[in-house]
Design a protein around this motif. Structure first.
Motif, PDB file in Angstrom:
ATOM      1  N   GLU A 271      -4.940   7.273  -6.411  1.00 35.81           N
ATOM      2  CA  GLU A 271      -4.689   7.688  -7.789  1.00 35.81           C
ATOM      3  C   GLU A 271      -4.839   6.511  -8.754  1.00 35.81           C
ATOM      4  O   GLU A 271      -5.452   6.647  -9.816  1.00 35.81           O
ATOM      5  CB  GLU A 271      -3.283   8.266  -7.924  1.00 35.81           C
TER       6      GLU A 271
ATOM      7  N   LYS B 299       3.132  13.479  -2.457  1.00 33.71           N
ATOM      8  CA  LYS B 299       3.255  13.883  -3.855  1.00 33.71           C
ATOM      9  C   LYS B 299       2.216  13.137  -4.699  1.00 33.71           C
ATOM     10  O   LYS B 299       1.850  12.010  -4.387  1.00 33.71           O
ATOM     11  CB  LYS B 299       4.665  13.528  -4.343  1.00 33.71           C
ATOM     12  N   CYS B 300       1.779  13.744  -5.767  1.00 37.04           N
ATOM     13  CA  CYS B 300       0.855  13.115  -6.717  1.00 37.04           C
ATOM     14  C   CYS B 300       1.635  12.557  -7.906  1.00 37.04           C
ATOM     15  O   CYS B 300       2.640  13.131  -8.317  1.00 37.04           O
ATOM     16  CB  CYS B 300      -0.177  14.118  -7.210  1.00 37.04           C
ATOM     17  N   TYR B 301       1.135  11.452  -8.445  1.00 31.88           N
ATOM     18  CA  TYR B 301       1.755  10.812  -9.605  1.00 31.88           C
ATOM     19  C   TYR B 301       0.778  10.684 -10.772  1.00 31.88           C
ATOM     20  O   TYR B 301       1.071  10.010 -11.745  1.00 31.88           O
ATOM     21  CB  TYR B 301       2.292   9.420  -9.222  1.00 31.88           C
ATOM     22  N   ASP B 302      -0.390  11.275 -10.653  1.00 25.94           N
ATOM     23  CA  ASP B 302      -1.414  11.238 -11.704  1.00 25.94           C
ATOM     24  C   ASP B 302      -1.720   9.820 -12.175  1.00 25.94           C
ATOM     25  O   ASP B 302      -1.984   9.594 -13.366  1.00 25.94           O
ATOM     26  CB  ASP B 302      -1.018  12.130 -12.891  1.00 25.94           C
TER      27      ASP B 302
ATOM     28  N   GLN C  86      -2.142   7.548  -1.014  1.00 29.64           N
ATOM     29  CA  GLN C  86      -2.283   8.496  -2.122  1.00 29.64           C
ATOM     30  C   GLN C  86      -2.107   7.774  -3.455  1.00 29.64           C
ATOM     31  O   GLN C  86      -2.891   7.958  -4.384  1.00 29.64           O
ATOM     32  CB  GLN C  86      -1.261   9.630  -1.997  1.00 29.64           C
TER      33      GLN C  86
END
Length: 166
Positions: free
Chosen positions: A32, A79-82, A28
Motif C-alpha cells: 500500500e 486489513k487495508c490502510y489505503d 500488505q
C-alpha cells in the motif's frame, strides 16, 4: 526426542502462525505504501515483513529439531490502510505490543514447563520484541514531534527509505 511439553508445542505453533501473519500484515502495508507513493516507507515495511518470516522459520526449525511436526497455518487477508502512513505507523506499534505480550507469555510458559530447549528461542523472541517496539515507536514519536504535513511525511518517508537501504 519429543522433549517439549504439549502446551509449549501449541504456543510454538501459534507463534509460527502469528509471525507469518505479521509478515503478511507488513507486506500488505508495504504494498500500500509503495502504491500510494511512499517508496521509502514501503521498502522499510517490506524489510519488516521479511524479518517476521525469519522469526517464523526459527520456530519451525526448533520444532523439527525437537522431533515435532510444525503446523503450516492458514492465514487471513490483512486489513487495508489505503496507504495512510500515519495509521500504518500506529497500527504497527499496536501490533508489536500484542506480539510482545505473546512472546512474553511463551517465555513464561517455557519456564513454567521446564522446556529448556524452547526457552532460549522464547528469550530471543522477547529480546527481538524490545527492538521492534522501539523501532515502531520511533516513527510515532517523529510524527508527534514534526507533525503530519505533506512535507513532514515526505522527510519521514525519505528517512525510512535510508534506513531500509542501510
Amino acid at each position: 526426542m519429543n522433549n517439549l511439553s504439549e502446551d509449549t508445542v501449541k504456543l510454538l505453533n501459534m507463534r509460527i502462525k502469528n509471525e507469518e501473519m505479521s509478515s503478511r500484515i507488513y507486506l500488505q502495508m508495504s504494498n500500500e505504501l509503495n502504491f500510494y507513493g511512499f517508496s521509502g516507507a514501503g521498502a522499510l515495511w517490506k524489510k519488516y515483513s521479511e524479518e517476521e518470516l525469519v522469526h517464523a522459520n526459527l520456530v519451525y526449525e526448533l520444532l523439527l529439531d525437537c522431533d515435532f511436526l510444525p503446523e503450516t497455518p492458514t492465514l487471513e487477508t490483512p486489513k487495508c490502510y489505503d496507504g495512510n502512513l500515519i495509521e500504518i505507523c500506529k497500527a504497527s506499534y499496536e501490533h508489536e505490543q500484542q506480539i510482545a505480550k505473546e512472546c512474553t507469555d511463551l517465555y513464561i510458559q517455557t519456564q513454567k514447563n521446564g522446556d529448556i530447549l524452547a526457552m532460549q528461542l522464547a528469550q530471543f523472541l522477547v529480546k527481538e520484541q524490545v527492538e521492534e517496539l522501539a523501532k515502531t515507536k520511533l516513527w510515532l514519536d517523529k510524527l508527534e514531534a514534526f507533525g503530519t504535513s505533506k512535507e513532514s511525511l515526505r522527510f519521514l518517508d525519505n528517512e525510512m527509505g535510508e534506513l531500509a537501504a542501510g
